[in-house]
Design an enzyme around this catalytic site. Structure first.
Site, PDB file in Angstrom:
ATOM      1  N   LYS A  49       0.804  -1.221   0.000  1.00 57.71           N
ATOM      2  CA  LYS A  49       0.000   0.000   0.000  1.00 57.71           C
ATOM      3  C   LYS A  49       0.843   1.280   0.000  1.00 57.71           C
ATOM      4  O   LYS A  49       0.338   2.364  -0.292  1.00 57.71           O
ATOM      5  CB  LYS A  49      -0.927   0.015   1.206  1.00 57.71           C
ATOM      6  CG  LYS A  49      -1.973  -1.088   1.213  1.00 57.71           C
ATOM      7  CD  LYS A  49      -3.118  -0.787   0.272  1.00 57.71           C
ATOM      8  CE  LYS A  49      -4.286  -1.734   0.503  1.00 57.71           C
ATOM      9  NZ  LYS A  49      -5.476  -1.369  -0.282  1.00 57.71           N
ATOM     10  N   SER A  95      -8.257  -0.584   6.881  1.00 59.16           N
ATOM     11  CA  SER A  95      -8.154  -1.507   8.015  1.00 59.16           C
ATOM     12  C   SER A  95      -6.746  -1.525   8.574  1.00 59.16           C
ATOM     13  O   SER A  95      -6.495  -2.142   9.607  1.00 59.16           O
ATOM     14  CB  SER A  95      -8.548  -2.921   7.581  1.00 59.16           C
ATOM     15  OG  SER A  95      -7.632  -3.424   6.637  1.00 59.16           O
TER      16      SER A  95
END
Length: 316
Positions: free
Chosen positions: A50, A75
């Site tokens: 990410k 999350s």
């Protein structure tokens, strides 16, 4: 006008990321008698792929946009990617995270300087929480998988893989939440088969690909240890990019994911979080075809220590 992710954008993202981060290793493995490859994105500075989308998105912002800050929903791994980029660029970051996110992800996000706003999962809509924050304090939404720049940034992994292999892979097997990584890989490697792997009962991308329309998670969707792979639905931008490009979706069980975690620990000496092991789980379970140019992405290593220790202690 909504920006459309492109292969040119993926190539630009790859150049930007190569300027600040070394490529993650591409390692040979043997599964079921077939030699293939794993891409160790768990070894990124934040422990997950990410960081790619976070850096491409925030580094593309104007000075005015940077001054207003960013809001993200995650999350945990996208949270850290955005927080890492924000700290490096001097941008205020507010991250909407589920209260039941692994403590290691909450702590790491705060440790990178981001403000964390918690919501209840299930029960609250994280996108609504983020929209309210933006209405109150301003800022740019950096969506975990539906943002065009984020999609291009994640696709940079495919550019690296192609350079490391010396050719495009025959297939890429990717852990899938909302479909940002898979969509980016499809742009990066147009001649490559894309396999999306999701937790059982949370295959929102796979179901959407079959239906040709957005599908939302059932209210009674089963619990999964793959905390990183639980978006309640994909976004139109992801479905559009994957339609006609991705292979039929594949699902894996918690037991298959735990087996993959143990396999990676024993054979690669690596710690892989459940959501980051889903693609490997599908390969080990014989749910995707493998050949010498297949690459399986290990997407994250931010495992809860106690849960990981319990998984390893179970044995195969």
């Amino acid at each position: 006008m909504i920006r459309t992710p492109t292969q040119k954008g993926v190539l630009e993202a790859a150049e930007k990321i190569a300027a600040i981060l070394p490529p993650t290793p591409l390692l040979p493995v043997e599964i079921g008698g077939t030699q293939c490859w794993v891409k160790a994105e768990n070894l990124q500075p934040i422990g997950a792929f990410k960081i790619r989308g976070g850096w491409h998105r925030l580094s593309a912002m104007t000075e005015d946009e940077r001054a207003r800050g960013v809001v993200a929903v995650s999350s945990g791994n996208h949270a850290q990617g955005v927080a890492w980029a924000a700290r490096r660029l001097g941008i205020k970051a507010t991250i909407v995270m589920p209260r039941d996110a692994p403590e290691v992800k909450l702590a790491n996000t705060r440790g990178l300087g981001a403000e964390v706003v918690l919501y209840e999962r299930p029960g609250e809509d994280r996108d609504e929480v983020a929209a309210k924050l933006i209405a109150e304090q301003g800022g740019t939404l950096v969506h975990a998988f539906g943002d065009p720049w984020v999609i291009e940034g994640q696709g940079s992994a495919g550019i690296e893989i192609t350079a490391q292999l010396g050719e495009q892979p025959s297939r890429l097997v990717a852990c899938c939440g909302g479909g940002g990584l898979a969509a980016g890989l499809g742009l990066a490697c147009p001649d490559t088969a894309i396999h999306v792997v999701e937790p059982l009962g949370w295959d929102m991308v796979g179901q959407a690909l079959s239906a040709g329309a957005i599908v939302s998670a059932a209210a009674d969707a089963p619990k999964t240890i793959c905390d990183a792979l639980q978006p309640t639905a994909t976004k139109p931008i992801n479905l559009e990019l994957l339609h006609g490009r991705a292979e039929p979706g594949v699902t894996v069980t918690d037991d298959e994911v735990r087996h993959a975690q143990r396999w990676a620990f024993a054979n690669l000496r690596m710690v892989i979080e459940p959501g980051g092991a889903a693609a490997l789980a599908a390969a080990l379970a014989g749910k995707v075809p493998l050949d010498s140019r297949t690459v399986i992405l290990l997407t994250g290593g931010n495992a809860d220590p106690a849960a990981f220790a319990a998984t390893i202690a179970q044995g195969n």
